[in-house]
Design a protein around this motif. Structure first.
Motif, short mmCIF file in Angstrom:
data_model
loop_
_atom_site.label_atom_id
_atom_site.label_comp_id
_atom_site.label_asym_id
_atom_site.label_seq_id
_atom_site.Cartn_x
_atom_site.Cartn_y
_atom_site.Cartn_z
N ASN A 171 0.83 -1.19 0.00
CA ASN A 171 0.00 0.00 0.00
C ASN A 171 0.88 1.25 0.00
O ASN A 171 1.47 1.59 1.01
N ILE A 172 0.93 1.90 -1.16
CA ILE A 172 1.66 3.16 -1.24
C ILE A 172 0.69 4.32 -1.45
O ILE A 172 1.08 5.40 -1.87
N GLU A 173 -0.56 4.08 -1.10
CA GLU A 173 -1.57 5.13 -1.24
C GLU A 173 -1.24 6.35 -0.38
O GLU A 173 -1.50 7.48 -0.76
N ARG A 174 -0.66 6.12 0.81
CA ARG A 174 -0.26 7.25 1.67
C ARG A 174 0.76 8.13 0.95
O ARG A 174 0.69 9.36 1.02
N VAL A 175 1.68 7.51 0.24
CA VAL A 175 2.70 8.27 -0.49
C VAL A 175 2.06 9.00 -1.67
O VAL A 175 2.39 10.16 -1.94
N ARG A 176 1.14 8.34 -2.34
CA ARG A 176 0.44 8.99 -3.46
C ARG A 176 -0.32 10.22 -2.97
O ARG A 176 -0.27 11.29 -3.60
N LYS A 177 -0.99 10.12 -1.84
CA LYS A 177 -1.73 11.26 -1.29
C LYS A 177 -0.77 12.39 -0.90
O LYS A 177 -1.07 13.57 -1.10
N TYR A 178 0.37 12.02 -0.34
CA TYR A 178 1.39 13.00 0.04
C TYR A 178 1.86 13.77 -1.20
O TYR A 178 1.87 15.01 -1.21
N TRP A 179 2.21 13.04 -2.27
CA TRP A 179 2.69 13.72 -3.48
C TRP A 179 1.57 14.51 -4.16
O TRP A 179 1.81 15.60 -4.68
N ASN A 180 0.35 13.99 -4.15
CA ASN A 180 -0.77 14.74 -4.74
C ASN A 180 -0.97 16.07 -4.03
O ASN A 180 -1.22 17.09 -4.67
N LEU A 181 -0.86 16.07 -2.70
CA LEU A 181 -1.00 17.30 -1.93
C LEU A 181 0.12 18.28 -2.29
O LEU A 181 -0.13 19.47 -2.50
N ILE A 182 1.33 17.80 -2.38
CA ILE A 182 2.47 18.67 -2.73
C ILE A 182 2.29 19.26 -4.12
O ILE A 182 2.51 20.46 -4.33
N ILE A 183 1.84 18.45 -5.06
CA ILE A 183 1.61 18.93 -6.43
C ILE A 183 0.46 19.94 -6.46
O ILE A 183 0.51 20.92 -7.19
N GLN A 184 -0.54 19.70 -5.65
CA GLN A 184 -1.67 20.62 -5.57
C GLN A 184 -1.20 21.99 -5.05
O GLN A 184 -1.63 23.03 -5.55
N ILE A 185 -0.31 22.00 -4.08
CA ILE A 185 0.19 23.25 -3.51
C ILE A 185 1.17 23.93 -4.47
O ILE A 185 1.14 25.14 -4.64
N ASP A 186 2.05 23.14 -5.08
CA ASP A 186 3.02 23.70 -6.02
C ASP A 186 2.81 23.06 -7.39
O ASP A 186 3.38 22.01 -7.70
N SER A 187 2.00 23.70 -8.19
CA SER A 187 1.63 23.13 -9.49
C SER A 187 2.76 23.19 -10.52
O SER A 187 2.60 22.71 -11.64
N SER A 188 3.92 23.73 -10.14
CA SER A 188 5.04 23.80 -11.09
C SER A 188 5.91 22.54 -11.05
O SER A 188 6.85 22.42 -11.84
N LEU A 189 5.61 21.60 -10.16
CA LEU A 189 6.44 20.40 -10.04
C LEU A 189 6.38 19.56 -11.30
O LEU A 189 5.33 19.40 -11.91
N ARG A 190 7.55 19.00 -11.64
CA ARG A 190 7.67 18.23 -12.87
C ARG A 190 8.23 16.85 -12.57
O ARG A 190 8.96 16.65 -11.61
N ASP A 191 7.90 15.91 -13.43
CA ASP A 191 8.39 14.54 -13.34
C ASP A 191 9.90 14.53 -13.54
O ASP A 191 10.43 15.30 -14.34
N ILE A 192 10.59 13.64 -12.82
CA ILE A 192 12.06 13.63 -12.90
C ILE A 192 12.59 12.95 -14.16
O ILE A 192 13.75 13.11 -14.50
N TYR A 193 11.77 12.20 -14.86
CA TYR A 193 12.24 11.46 -16.04
C TYR A 193 11.90 12.17 -17.35
O TYR A 193 12.75 12.30 -18.22
N GLY A 194 10.66 12.56 -17.49
CA GLY A 194 10.22 13.13 -18.76
C GLY A 194 10.00 14.62 -18.72
O GLY A 194 9.58 15.22 -19.69
N ASP A 195 10.26 15.22 -17.54
CA ASP A 195 10.07 16.65 -17.36
C ASP A 195 8.64 17.06 -17.71
O ASP A 195 8.40 18.09 -18.30
N VAL A 196 7.69 16.21 -17.32
CA VAL A 196 6.27 16.46 -17.57
C VAL A 196 5.68 17.21 -16.39
O VAL A 196 5.96 16.90 -15.23
#
Length: 195
Positions: free
Chosen positions: A40-65
């Protein structure tokens, strides 16, 4: 028949001990003999979703998406099939497509590590500014950081980026090299649309 579970447990223990003795640099052998029934990595997914929601400029480390408009997937930098754990220091948000293309391969350490470290450090520093991020982070610490040494080394609220990079590199690099020596191949992404 009555002692089947005991005999099976004993045989697995002896097999694990034998394999660990012959493969001392391979982590998680017990989980590779019999994979966990659920992860269960849902806790981590929720953590990253919250961070992305707060800072919408975050990009993927592989494809720079740009991750703001994505339904994110959580990637294991060093593949789960090698590490057999869901430790926070090895996890980053990405798109489902990139995660699927990367699969069980290793990213290029020199091309992708800096971005991983910067992304994780930025998330850690957001804990100082946002109580809601700090709360989600504490939940992730409880379930996804099992080493007190790593917890004390990596997860300090006042750490500068360079120190964080050095410490994270000291954690990831030996695991990465061991996975590479064990036969995990390097992922060479095709230049294409990442979504």
């Amino acid at each position: 028949v009555r002692n089947k579970a005991i005999l099976k447990g004993w045989a697995q223990l002896k097999l694990i001990q034998y394999l660990q003795n012959k493969n001392p640099s391979v982590p998680g052998i017990a989980d590779k003999i019999e994979a966990p029934s659920s992860r269960n990595i849902e806790r981590v997914r929720k953590y990253w979703n919250l961070i992305i929601q707060i800072d919408s400029s975050l990009r993927d480390i592989y494809g720079d998406v740009d991750l703001a408009d994505e339904n994110i997937s959580v990637d294991h930098f060093v593949p789960w099939q090698y590490v057999a754990h869901d430790e926070l220091w090895n996890l980053s948000p990405t798109t489902k497509n990139i995660n699927s293309m990367k699969g069980n391969q290793l990213p290029n350490l020199y091309e992708n590590f800096e971005r991983l470290a910067e992304l994780q450090h930025k998330a850690l520093m957001m804990c100082n500014d946002y109580e809601i991020v700090r709360d989600k982070f504490k939940i992730c610490l409880d379930y996804h950081v099992n080493s007190i040494e790593i917890r004390n080394s990596l997860y300090q609220s006042n750490m500068d980026l360079q120190s964080y990079k050095e410490r994270l590199y000291n954690v990831i690099q030996p695991v990465y090299d061991s996975a590479k020596m064990s036969g995990f191949t390097e992922w060479i992404p095709r230049k294409q649309r990442w979504k």
